[in-house]
Design a protein around this motif. Structure first.
Motif, PDB file in Angstrom:
ATOM      1  N   GLY A   1      -8.588  -0.930   1.287  1.00  0.00           N
ATOM      2  CA  GLY A   1      -8.619   0.408   0.725  1.00  0.00           C
ATOM      3  C   GLY A   1      -9.654   1.228   1.466  1.00  0.00           C
TER       4      GLY A   1
ATOM      5  N   CYS B   1      -8.057  -2.692 -10.611  1.00  0.00           N
ATOM      6  CA  CYS B   1      -8.862  -1.588 -10.071  1.00  0.00           C
ATOM      7  C   CYS B   1      -8.120  -0.781  -9.005  1.00  0.00           C
ATOM      8  CB  CYS B   1     -10.165  -2.130  -9.481  1.00  0.00           C
ATOM      9  SG  CYS B   1     -11.278  -2.825 -10.715  1.00  0.00           S
ATOM     10  N   LEU B   2      -6.859  -1.113  -8.734  1.00  0.00           N
ATOM     11  CA  LEU B   2      -6.111  -0.375  -7.720  1.00  0.00           C
ATOM     12  C   LEU B   2      -6.115   1.117  -8.018  1.00  0.00           C
ATOM     13  CD1 LEU B   2      -3.012  -2.665  -7.082  1.00  0.00           C
ATOM     14  CD2 LEU B   2      -4.761  -2.002  -5.409  1.00  0.00           C
ATOM     15  N   PHE B   3      -6.396   1.924  -6.984  1.00  0.00           N
ATOM     16  CA  PHE B   3      -6.388   3.381  -7.052  1.00  0.00           C
ATOM     17  C   PHE B   3      -7.402   3.931  -8.052  1.00  0.00           C
ATOM     18  CE2 PHE B   3      -2.124   1.760  -6.092  1.00  0.00           C
ATOM     19  CZ  PHE B   3      -2.069   2.123  -4.762  1.00  0.00           C
TER      20      PHE B   3
ATOM     21  N   PRO C   1      -9.747   0.656  -3.845  1.00  0.00           N
ATOM     22  CA  PRO C   1      -8.718  -0.294  -3.393  1.00  0.00           C
ATOM     23  C   PRO C   1      -7.308   0.275  -3.485  1.00  0.00           C
ATOM     24  CG  PRO C   1      -9.670  -1.000  -5.487  1.00  0.00           C
ATOM     25  CD  PRO C   1     -10.397   0.239  -5.081  1.00  0.00           C
ATOM     26  N   THR C   2      -6.528  -0.001  -2.436  1.00  0.00           N
ATOM     27  CA  THR C   2      -5.134   0.445  -2.410  1.00  0.00           C
ATOM     28  C   THR C   2      -4.155  -0.716  -2.225  1.00  0.00           C
ATOM     29  OG1 THR C   2      -5.263   0.885  -0.036  1.00  0.00           O
ATOM     30  CG2 THR C   2      -5.723   2.734  -1.520  1.00  0.00           C
ATOM     31  N   PHE C   3      -4.674  -1.910  -1.916  1.00  0.00           N
ATOM     32  CA  PHE C   3      -3.819  -3.076  -1.714  1.00  0.00           C
ATOM     33  C   PHE C   3      -4.618  -4.336  -2.028  1.00  0.00           C
ATOM     34  CE2 PHE C   3      -2.432  -6.586   0.995  1.00  0.00           C
ATOM     35  CZ  PHE C   3      -1.112  -6.696   0.615  1.00  0.00           C
ATOM     36  N   VAL C   4      -4.010  -5.247  -2.785  1.00  0.00           N
ATOM     37  CA  VAL C   4      -4.627  -6.540  -3.080  1.00  0.00           C
ATOM     38  C   VAL C   4      -3.676  -7.630  -2.616  1.00  0.00           C
ATOM     39  CG1 VAL C   4      -5.494  -8.092  -4.869  1.00  0.00           C
ATOM     40  CG2 VAL C   4      -5.857  -5.625  -5.086  1.00  0.00           C
TER      41      VAL C   4
ATOM     42  N   PRO D   1       0.818  -1.210   0.000  1.00  0.00           N
ATOM     43  CA  PRO D   1       0.000   0.000   0.000  1.00  0.00           C
ATOM     44  C   PRO D   1       0.852   1.260   0.000  1.00  0.00           C
ATOM     45  CG  PRO D   1      -0.138  -1.144   2.111  1.00  0.00           C
ATOM     46  CD  PRO D   1       0.699  -1.989   1.200  1.00  0.00           C
TER      47      PRO D   1
ATOM     48  N   GLN E   1      -2.098   5.448   4.828  1.00  0.00           N
ATOM     49  CA  GLN E   1      -2.640   5.432   3.474  1.00  0.00           C
ATOM     50  C   GLN E   1      -3.497   6.664   3.243  1.00  0.00           C
ATOM     51  OE1 GLN E   1      -4.580   1.760   2.592  1.00  0.00           O
ATOM     52  NE2 GLN E   1      -2.689   0.630   2.599  1.00  0.00           N
TER      53      GLN E   1
ATOM     54  N   VAL F   1      -8.727  -7.692  -0.163  1.00  0.00           N
ATOM     55  CA  VAL F   1      -8.433  -6.387  -0.748  1.00  0.00           C
ATOM     56  C   VAL F   1      -8.691  -5.347   0.338  1.00  0.00           C
ATOM     57  CG1 VAL F   1     -10.768  -6.173  -1.727  1.00  0.00           C
ATOM     58  CG2 VAL F   1      -8.921  -4.825  -2.680  1.00  0.00           C
TER      59      VAL F   1
ATOM     60  N   ARG G   1      -6.961  -6.482  -9.064  1.00  0.00           N
ATOM     61  CA  ARG G   1      -5.726  -5.685  -9.035  1.00  0.00           C
ATOM     62  C   ARG G   1      -5.770  -4.572 -10.082  1.00  0.00           C
ATOM     63  NH1 ARG G   1      -1.999  -9.610  -8.637  1.00  0.00           N
ATOM     64  NH2 ARG G   1      -2.092  -9.413  -6.382  1.00  0.00           N
TER      65      ARG G   1
END
Length: 97
Positions: A73, A44-46, A63-66, A5, A13, A71, A42
């Motif tokens: 965020g 879809c991160l950020f 989401p910020t971490f997978v 993250p 975060q 997941v 993944r």
């Protein structure tokens, strides 16, 4: 491979600075049989992501971490972003922008 993250100046975060779109997107026609693939979400991160859970709940998520099985965020509660984590096997389907 897991993504770490992001961390801001205070070591925490960073939530999005704007609210998500006002209305939910159309629900995708396909849903996962067992659990969402980490590689799929993944992408879809950020990004603003709308999630439909198996229990019928749905909400905006950033989401910020997978990880392999979850997941994490920021979840929009209607007023502000709250940090949250979700097990991938609880997600029925999702879409991101």
């Amino acid at each position: 491979m897991a993504f770490m993250p992001p961390f801001g100046p205070q070591g925490t975060q960073q939530a999005p600075t704007a609210p998500p779109p006002q209305s939910p997107p159309p629900r995708p026609l396909t849903a996962s049989a067992l659990a969402v693939d980490p590689g799929a979400i993944r992408g879809c991160l950020f990004r603003n992501t709308y999630i439909w859970l198996r229990n019928g709940q749905s909400f905006w998520f950033y989401p910020t971490f997978v990880g392999r099985t979850s997941v994490s965020g920021f979840r929009w509660n209607g007023f502000f972003w709250m940090y949250s984590g979700i097990s991938l096997d609880r997600i029925e389907t999702f879409t991101c922008f």
